[in-house]
Scaffold this active site. Structure first.
Site, PDB file in Angstrom:
ATOM      1  N   CYS A 246       5.030   6.568  23.238  1.00  0.00           N
ATOM      2  CA  CYS A 246       5.958   5.495  23.498  1.00  0.00           C
ATOM      3  C   CYS A 246       5.788   4.224  22.810  1.00  0.00           C
ATOM      4  O   CYS A 246       6.906   3.479  22.640  1.00  0.00           O
ATOM      5  CB  CYS A 246       5.702   5.130  24.973  1.00  0.00           C
ATOM      6  SG  CYS A 246       5.646   6.427  26.167  1.00  0.00           S
TER       7      CYS A 246
ATOM      8  N   GLY B 250       0.824  -1.294  -0.076  1.00  0.00           N
ATOM      9  CA  GLY B 250       0.110   0.087  -0.045  1.00  0.00           C
ATOM     10  C   GLY B 250       0.820   1.117  -0.024  1.00  0.00           C
ATOM     11  O   GLY B 250       0.510   2.401  -0.603  1.00  0.00           O
ATOM     12  N   THR B 251       2.129   1.336   0.736  1.00  0.00           N
ATOM     13  CA  THR B 251       2.841   2.378   0.687  1.00  0.00           C
ATOM     14  C   THR B 251       3.409   2.618  -0.633  1.00  0.00           C
ATOM     15  O   THR B 251       3.309   3.873  -1.013  1.00  0.00           O
ATOM     16  CB  THR B 251       4.093   2.007   1.812  1.00  0.00           C
ATOM     17  OG1 THR B 251       3.539   2.155   2.929  1.00  0.00           O
ATOM     18  CG2 THR B 251       5.150   3.029   1.671  1.00  0.00           C
TER      19      THR B 251
ATOM     20  N   THR C 230      10.179  -7.928 -12.127  1.00  0.00           N
ATOM     21  CA  THR C 230       9.556  -9.141 -12.050  1.00  0.00           C
ATOM     22  C   THR C 230       8.525  -9.135 -11.134  1.00  0.00           C
ATOM     23  O   THR C 230       8.605  -9.039 -10.017  1.00  0.00           O
ATOM     24  CB  THR C 230      10.642 -10.341 -11.915  1.00  0.00           C
ATOM     25  OG1 THR C 230      11.598 -10.370 -12.868  1.00  0.00           O
ATOM     26  CG2 THR C 230       9.970 -11.672 -11.994  1.00  0.00           C
TER      27      THR C 230
END
Lengths: 130, 395
Positions: free
Chosen positions: B325, B71-72, B237
């Protein structure tokens, strides 16, 4: 899970000395909730020794483990010895902390030192406790 | 111990039928789709079947589908590829403030390359106002990108309304549908967009595979140069097993999406309504109704997300958080901050993303184990102690 040592996990799961002290001889606070972690240490002093140490911590697993470890390292020590506890020595006792957590979560030693300084300045002003 | 996986926004389990469809292509069917022999033919045919399956999921034509590595990559491709070909028309790009980093950071890269960027804000529910998009348009605007739904807030955006505005103004409109394709019905013609991203690991397909749909007639500049795979738009490919898996997952989703929505929505609604009933000082984040069917997100006051995650994990429950965090960059989620949530409250972020394997018993279990965890961490929290003192003092 974050990459924490067994020792960090053990202290996180079973933190020692959680709580507050009634009429503490010194209180020290470090950090703030905006940047992530915040710790408050409470101390009871007798004959220049830390008779009791308690803490409350807001923060991640590392922050809680650090607080627990600092309280354990400090209890029973002289004030001078306790002032020698450093973030590095705490991290070593915890068998390491993740690099990105070293600064933000490793505030226990500073909070403890502030509590000791609080005690010392009260003592200087009031001419000793009780 | 019971195991409850509620982190499907990060990765869904691979559907057994997807795994079955993929295995021949990890074994005996190993040809390169570009090769001119039987080995190549078998691989090429499988890729084209998958292309048709993905196209069908979103109501598109097969030739409009470009397979990518994630997706990135699809979002990078869209944001950079759709603008680089239009530089003669203008250099202004509009994206929402809550886009995934693959859109947001691509847009930042465009800025470094001399483009100009406008960020459209969201309201407290994470919703984009289409009128804000209209206001941000300029004569030289060449691309608008607003995600179909945000994986952290769960909020579904008014894509059709925004598309009406971009069409009126003749601006290309990309939507990141990674969180929605295969999860809710997605039809590119109904949405009215020009380009759309999706990814396999969001709907029971494999990881490391995505697709970009680009409407026929809309030009895009390839980011990867090389051979003429994917119609010359994405060289390299093909990842045949993953493409086959994505195709199978798309085919299953086309059939099952309505039933999945029906299964997940009541489970989600139980979390959204019952959790705040069991724990005081919990804020629901995202839109109360208009949200992804398996998505429930909260901020728990006075405590921090990572420690909740760790204790939940020790009870066999997997969730995620947008707290500083828990992020590698140690920054609170930009999505929560854009919604006006304070840095302090964002620290208590918890995100439950449900999948088809979850049951009502899983929800019972979470509702049973989470309150004592919150209580335990609050007993440790100096912020909670202060709050209690102040509320007592106020009496």
């Amino acid at each position: 899970m974050p990459v924490y040592s067994e020792k960090v996990m053990e202290h996180f799961m079973n933190p020692r000395n959680v709580g507050e002290l009634e009429n503490p001889d010194g209180v020290g606070e470090e950090g703030n909730p905006v940047c992530g972690d915040m710790m408050t240490f409470y101390i009871k002093v007798k004959d220049d020794h830390l008779e009791d140490v308690k803490f409350k911590t807001f923060g991640c697993g590392a922050a809680i483990a650090v607080s627990s470890m600092v309280s354990e390292m400090a209890k029973g020590k002289t004030l001078e010895e306790a002032m020698k506890i450093t973030p590095r020595s705490v991290a070593n006792e915890l068998e390491g902390l993740p690099k990105n957590k070293f600064h933000c979560s490793n505030l226990g030693a500073q909070a403890l030192h502030k509590a000791i300084q609080d005690y010392l300045s009260k003592k200087a002003k009031g001419g000793g406790k009780e | 111990m019971r195991k409850v996986y509620l982190d499907n926004a990060s990765a869904t389990p691979l559907h057994p039928e997807v795994w079955q469809a993929m295995t021949p292509f990890l074994g005996e069917t190993y040809g390169n789709p570009s090769s001119l022999h039987n080995w190549g033919d078998a691989a090429r045919e499988a890729v084209e079947v998958a292309r048709a399956q993905v196209a069908q999921l979103i109501g598109a034509d097969a030739e409009e589908i470009i397979f990518t590595g994630s997706g990135t990559e699809s979002n990078n491709f869209a944001i950079k590829g759709l603008t680089l070909v239009k530089q003669n028309k203008g250099k202004h790009v509009v994206v929402s403030a809550i886009e995934h980093f693959s859109v947001l950071h691509s847009a930042r890269t465009l800025e470094k390359w001399g483009f100009e960027l406008s960020l459209v804000p969201v309201d407290k529910h994470g919703l984009v106002d289409p009128e804000d998009v209209r206001k941000s348009l300029r004569k030289d605007t060449i691309l608008v990108s607003v995600m179909h739904a945000n994986g952290e807030a769960g909020t579904i955006e008014p894509i059709q309304e925004i598309a009406r505005i971009t069409r009126e103004n003749n601006v290309v409109f990309h939507t990141d549908a990674v969180a929605t394709a295969g999860t809710i019905p997605v039809d590119v013609k109904r949405l009215g967009v020009d380009s759309l991203s999706l990814a396999g690991n969001q709907f029971y397909g494999p990881k490391g595979i995505g697709a970009l749909w680009v409407r026929k007639g809309v030009r895009i500049m390839p980011l990867l140069d090389g051979g003429v795979q994917e119609g010359g738009r994405r060289a390299g490919t093909e990842n045949v097993p993953a493409i086959v898996g994505l195709g199978k997952a798309a085919e299953l989703a086309t059939t099952n999406v309505a039933a999945q929505v029906e299964h997940l929505t009541p489970l989600r609604d139980r979390l959204l309504t019952e959790l705040p009933g069991k724990i005081d000082h919990v804020v629901v984040t995202g839109h109360p109704q208009n949200r992804l069917p398996g998505h429930a997100s909260f901020c728990v006051e006075f405590i921090e997300g990572e420690s909740m995650l760790m204790l939940l994990n020790s009870q066999g429950v997997a969730v995620s958080s947008g707290s500083a965090c828990t992020s590698r960059a140690l920054k609170a989620s930009h999505v929560l901050i854009a919604m006006g949530i304070s840095h302090e409250l964002a620290q208590g972020s918890l995100l439950f993303s449900l999948g088809i394997d979850n049951t009502a018993k899983d929800i019972d279990y979470v509702l049973e184990v989470l309150p004592p965890i919150v209580d335990r961490l609050r007993q440790m929290s100096p912020l909670y102690a202060k709050f209690i003192k102040e509320s007592k003092g106020g009496k």
